[in-house]
Design a protein around this motif. Structure first.
Motif, short mmCIF file in Angstrom:
data_model
loop_
_atom_site.label_atom_id
_atom_site.label_comp_id
_atom_site.label_asym_id
_atom_site.label_seq_id
_atom_site.Cartn_x
_atom_site.Cartn_y
_atom_site.Cartn_z
N ASP A 8 0.82 -1.22 0.00
CA ASP A 8 0.00 0.00 0.00
C ASP A 8 0.85 1.27 0.00
N VAL A 9 2.13 1.10 0.28
CA VAL A 9 3.02 2.26 0.37
C VAL A 9 3.85 2.33 -0.91
N ALA A 10 3.56 3.32 -1.74
CA ALA A 10 4.28 3.43 -3.01
C ALA A 10 5.51 4.32 -2.83
N LEU A 13 9.08 5.62 -1.65
CA LEU A 13 9.70 5.58 -0.31
C LEU A 13 10.58 4.35 -0.11
N PRO A 55 3.88 17.06 5.37
CA PRO A 55 2.55 16.46 5.56
C PRO A 55 2.11 15.63 4.36
N GLY A 56 1.40 14.57 4.65
CA GLY A 56 0.76 13.78 3.59
C GLY A 56 1.68 12.89 2.78
N THR A 57 2.91 12.66 3.26
CA THR A 57 3.86 11.87 2.48
C THR A 57 3.86 10.39 2.84
N GLY A 58 3.00 9.99 3.78
CA GLY A 58 2.85 8.56 4.05
C GLY A 58 3.48 8.08 5.35
N LYS A 59 3.74 8.98 6.28
CA LYS A 59 4.37 8.57 7.54
C LYS A 59 3.45 7.68 8.36
N ASN A 110 6.91 16.91 11.00
CA ASN A 110 7.49 17.64 9.88
C ASN A 110 8.37 18.77 10.39
N ILE A 132 2.45 5.98 -6.89
CA ILE A 132 1.36 6.32 -5.96
C ILE A 132 0.04 6.35 -6.73
N VAL A 176 -1.24 2.84 -7.14
CA VAL A 176 -1.90 2.32 -5.93
C VAL A 176 -3.32 2.86 -5.83
N GLY A 221 1.67 12.27 -1.51
CA GLY A 221 0.87 11.07 -1.69
C GLY A 221 -0.59 11.31 -1.34
N ALA A 222 -0.79 12.11 -0.27
CA ALA A 222 -2.17 12.41 0.14
C ALA A 222 -2.88 13.23 -0.95
N ALA A 240 -3.82 10.81 -3.75
CA ALA A 240 -4.99 10.01 -3.34
C ALA A 240 -6.26 10.85 -3.53
P1 ATP Z 1 0.69 14.04 8.14
O1 ATP Z 1 2.07 14.51 8.39
O2 ATP Z 1 -0.22 15.08 7.56
O3 ATP Z 1 0.07 13.26 9.28
P2 ATP Z 1 1.45 11.60 6.82
O4 ATP Z 1 2.82 11.74 6.29
O5 ATP Z 1 1.22 10.81 8.06
O6 ATP Z 1 0.78 13.02 6.92
P3 ATP Z 1 -0.44 9.82 5.68
O7 ATP Z 1 -1.51 10.16 6.66
O8 ATP Z 1 0.26 8.55 5.86
O9 ATP Z 1 0.60 11.00 5.64
O10 ATP Z 1 -0.99 9.91 4.20
C1 ATP Z 1 -2.35 10.23 3.95
C2 ATP Z 1 -2.87 9.36 2.83
O11 ATP Z 1 -2.19 9.70 1.60
C3 ATP Z 1 -2.60 7.90 3.02
O12 ATP Z 1 -3.60 7.27 3.78
C4 ATP Z 1 -2.57 7.39 1.58
O13 ATP Z 1 -3.88 7.23 1.09
C5 ATP Z 1 -1.93 8.54 0.82
N1 ATP Z 1 -0.48 8.39 0.67
C6 ATP Z 1 0.47 9.19 1.20
N2 ATP Z 1 1.69 8.77 0.87
C7 ATP Z 1 1.52 7.64 0.14
C8 ATP Z 1 2.42 6.70 -0.48
N3 ATP Z 1 3.74 6.85 -0.42
N4 ATP Z 1 1.88 5.66 -1.15
C9 ATP Z 1 0.56 5.50 -1.22
N5 ATP Z 1 -0.33 6.34 -0.67
C10 ATP Z 1 0.13 7.40 0.01
#
Ligand code: ATP
Length: 270
Positions: A18-20, A22, A59-63, A164, A196, A199, A224-225, A228
């Motif tokens: 699910d993680v593209a 990275l 933010p939103g990079t998939g952490k 971040n 991404i 996915v 990534g967010a 999506a």
């Molecule tokens: P924040 O810092 O805002 O909490 P985060 O880095 O934790 O953001 P996520 O909450 O993991 O980011 O990402 C939000 C959504 O974006 C994920 O649930 C997914 O749907 C999508 N997404 C983000 N990065 C990726 C990725 N590398 N591959 C696939 N989907 C991704």
């Protein structure tokens, strides 16, 4: 009534698939999965399993996704809380939540604890010390440090935290035996954006002609967010027009909409 600040679930649904992109970050957390799967193997020669790692990136990079995937791949429970939940909490409550969380995780170990937005509690102490709530933040941070230090060598709980703003964190958090590993989770490059898209296009009915390379090219700076979000918006735009499948134009309209949203957000900030 007790506010619930963390969720615990054995999340076997989120996996590395699910993680593209990275690649580097995934390689680093792969090791953590190994530790959680076979803790005895790694401690048999007297070594200690790491207690924590910091996921650093925009933010939103998939952490969060990556942390969930670690728990999913290792098939261990995932306990999570967000630093922002602790803002404006009554005295003593934050620290007791942290104590409670670690107690539960230890009981269910091996386990992952995930702390999102750790900067909200982990800012350097003794700064901006104007308000009562800041004292409570310090109590919460101190409790977190105490819990991490108090882990036995065979607790088998690994704490992943996301931020971040690694630059504002209290240096005490990064000391050996705490969050002594930092894993960078950056914005995706064009190749990663393509992955991404792949996915997030999985559940979407697209027109056969869809060119994913083109979409990746049209979305520089997207997280990534954001991607999506584009896929979801495109499907909604097409559905509104009663289409049978989502077309390139629907995706472009969705990209425009997300770009508009990002610009607005930036305007409010500045
Ligand atoms: P924040 O810092 O805002 O909490 P985060 O880095 O934790 O953001 P996520 O909450 O993991 O980011 O990402 C939000 C959504 O974006 C994920 O649930 C997914 O749907 C999508 N997404 C983000 N990065 C990726 C990725 N590398 N591959 C696939 N989907 C991704």
């Amino acid at each position: 009534s007790k506010a619930k600040l963390f969720d615990e679930k054995t999340d076997t649904r989120t996996s590395f698939k699910d993680v593209a992109g990275l690649e580097g970050a995934k390689e680093e957390v792969e090791e953590i999965v190994e530790f959680l799967r076979n803790p005895d193997k790694y401690t048999s020669l007297g070594g200690k399993i790491p207690k924590g790692a910091l996921l650093v990136g925009p933010p939103g990079t998939g952490k969060t996704l990556l942390a969930k995937a670690v728990a999913g791949e290792a098939k261990v429970p995932f306990f999570s809380l967000s630093g922002s939940d602790f803002v404006e909490m009554f005295v003593g409550v934050g620290a007791s939540r942290v104590r409670d969380l670690f107690k539960q995780a230890k009981e269910k170990s091996p386990a992952i604890i995930f702390i999102d937005e750790i900067d909200a509690i982990g800012r350097a102490r003794g700064k901006n010390n104007f308000t009562g709530s800041n004292d409570e933040r310090e109590n919460t941070l101190n409790q977190l440090l105490t819990e991490m230090d108090g882990f036995g060598t065979n607790t088998n709980v690994i704490v992943l935290a996301a931020t971040n703003r690694a630059d504002v964190l209290d240096k005490a958090l990064m000391r050996a035996g705490r969050f002594d590993r930092q894993i960078y989770v950056d914005l995706p490059d064009i190749r990663e954006r393509k992955e991404i898209f792949e996915v997030h296009l999985r559940p979407i009915k697209t027109a056969e002609t869809l060119d994913i390379d083109f979409l990746a090219k049209q979305t520089p700076g997207f997280s990534g967010a954001d991607i999506a979000n584009v896929c979801n918006e495109a499907a909604l735009i097409a559905a509104r027009k009663e289409k049978k499948a989502v077309t390139k134009q629907d995706f472009l309209d969705a990209v425009d909409r997300i770009v508009g949203g990002l610009e607005k957000k930036n305007k409010i900030i500045t």
